[in-house]
Design a protein around this motif. Structure first.
Motif, PDB file in Angstrom:
ATOM      1  N   ILE A  19     -33.071 -20.560-129.333  1.00 21.44           N
ATOM      2  CA  ILE A  19     -31.992 -19.580-129.516  1.00 21.44           C
ATOM      3  C   ILE A  19     -30.674 -20.153-128.992  1.00 21.44           C
ATOM      4  O   ILE A  19     -29.618 -19.981-129.608  1.00 21.44           O
ATOM      5  N   ALA A  20     -30.723 -20.850-127.867  1.00 22.73           N
ATOM      6  CA  ALA A  20     -29.504 -21.463-127.321  1.00 22.73           C
ATOM      7  C   ALA A  20     -28.954 -22.504-128.293  1.00 22.73           C
ATOM      8  O   ALA A  20     -27.725 -22.569-128.513  1.00 22.73           O
ATOM      9  N   GLN A  21     -29.820 -23.303-128.887  1.00 24.19           N
ATOM     10  CA  GLN A  21     -29.375 -24.296-129.870  1.00 24.19           C
ATOM     11  C   GLN A  21     -28.734 -23.613-131.081  1.00 24.19           C
ATOM     12  O   GLN A  21     -27.721 -24.070-131.601  1.00 24.19           O
ATOM     13  N   ASN A  27     -21.712 -20.520-132.949  1.00 25.30           N
ATOM     14  CA  ASN A  27     -20.546 -20.027-132.210  1.00 25.30           C
ATOM     15  C   ASN A  27     -19.686 -21.180-131.727  1.00 25.30           C
ATOM     16  O   ASN A  27     -20.140 -21.988-130.925  1.00 25.30           O
ATOM     17  N   PRO A  28     -18.446 -21.219-132.183  1.00 26.15           N
ATOM     18  CA  PRO A  28     -17.559 -22.288-131.702  1.00 26.15           C
ATOM     19  C   PRO A  28     -17.303 -22.139-130.207  1.00 26.15           C
ATOM     20  O   PRO A  28     -17.193 -21.028-129.699  1.00 26.15           O
ATOM     21  N   HIS A  29     -17.244 -23.251-129.534  1.00 23.38           N
ATOM     22  CA  HIS A  29     -16.997 -23.266-128.098  1.00 23.38           C
ATOM     23  C   HIS A  29     -15.595 -23.823-127.884  1.00 23.38           C
ATOM     24  O   HIS A  29     -15.285 -24.910-128.381  1.00 23.38           O
ATOM     25  N   PRO A  36     -19.517 -26.411-119.894  1.00 24.68           N
ATOM     26  CA  PRO A  36     -20.087 -27.136-121.026  1.00 24.68           C
ATOM     27  C   PRO A  36     -20.827 -26.174-121.962  1.00 24.68           C
ATOM     28  O   PRO A  36     -21.471 -25.219-121.506  1.00 24.68           O
ATOM     29  N   PRO A  37     -20.724 -26.387-123.272  1.00 25.16           N
ATOM     30  CA  PRO A  37     -21.301 -25.450-124.238  1.00 25.16           C
ATOM     31  C   PRO A  37     -22.797 -25.225-124.073  1.00 25.16           C
ATOM     32  O   PRO A  37     -23.269 -24.096-124.230  1.00 25.16           O
ATOM     33  N   GLN A  83     -13.955 -18.187-121.262  1.00 22.95           N
ATOM     34  CA  GLN A  83     -13.556 -18.396-122.646  1.00 22.95           C
ATOM     35  C   GLN A  83     -14.742 -18.770-123.533  1.00 22.95           C
ATOM     36  O   GLN A  83     -14.611 -19.526-124.475  1.00 22.95           O
ATOM     37  N   ILE A  84     -15.920 -18.257-123.233  1.00 23.47           N
ATOM     38  CA  ILE A  84     -17.106 -18.516-124.034  1.00 23.47           C
ATOM     39  C   ILE A  84     -17.128 -17.483-125.144  1.00 23.47           C
ATOM     40  O   ILE A  84     -16.952 -16.295-124.892  1.00 23.47           O
ATOM     41  N   SER A  85     -17.362 -17.917-126.359  1.00 27.19           N
ATOM     42  CA  SER A  85     -17.523 -16.930-127.425  1.00 27.19           C
ATOM     43  C   SER A  85     -18.976 -16.525-127.491  1.00 27.19           C
ATOM     44  O   SER A  85     -19.860 -17.364-127.492  1.00 27.19           O
TER      45      SER A  85
END
Length: 86
Positions: A19-21, A27-29, A36-37, A83-85
């Motif tokens: 799911i994280a991948q 979602n753009p970082h 780190p994304p 600023q995480i989307s």
């Protein structure tokens, strides 16, 4: 009981990673984010899983809709600050 066995923990870890991948791909970082994304994506997924575990362990004391609102209130300040989307 649902999340308590060793096999289930392994499945959850694999699920969390997948799911994280997917979150990273979809979602753009922001390039100027201090986080780190891969850490941001893991945090978002781990938080959802932890909240679901808590909810199930406590015999679902709140409706799903309220849990979604609670999650939003818990995670939104951190997202805005980093600023995480999400």
């Amino acid at each position: 009981v649902l999340f308590s066995s060793q096999g289930t923990n392994s499945v959850l870890q694999n699920m969390q990673s997948e799911i994280a991948q997917t979150a990273l791909r979809l979602n753009p970082h922001p390039p100027d984010s201090p986080i780190p994304p891969e850490i941001a994506a893991n945090h978002l997924v781990a938080t959802v899983i932890a909240l679901i575990r808590w909810w199930l362990d406590h015999e679902t004391p709140y409706p799903v809709e309220q849990m979604a609102t609670i999650y939003s209130h818990l995670i939104t300040p951190g997202l805005a600050a980093s600023q995480i989307s999400g």
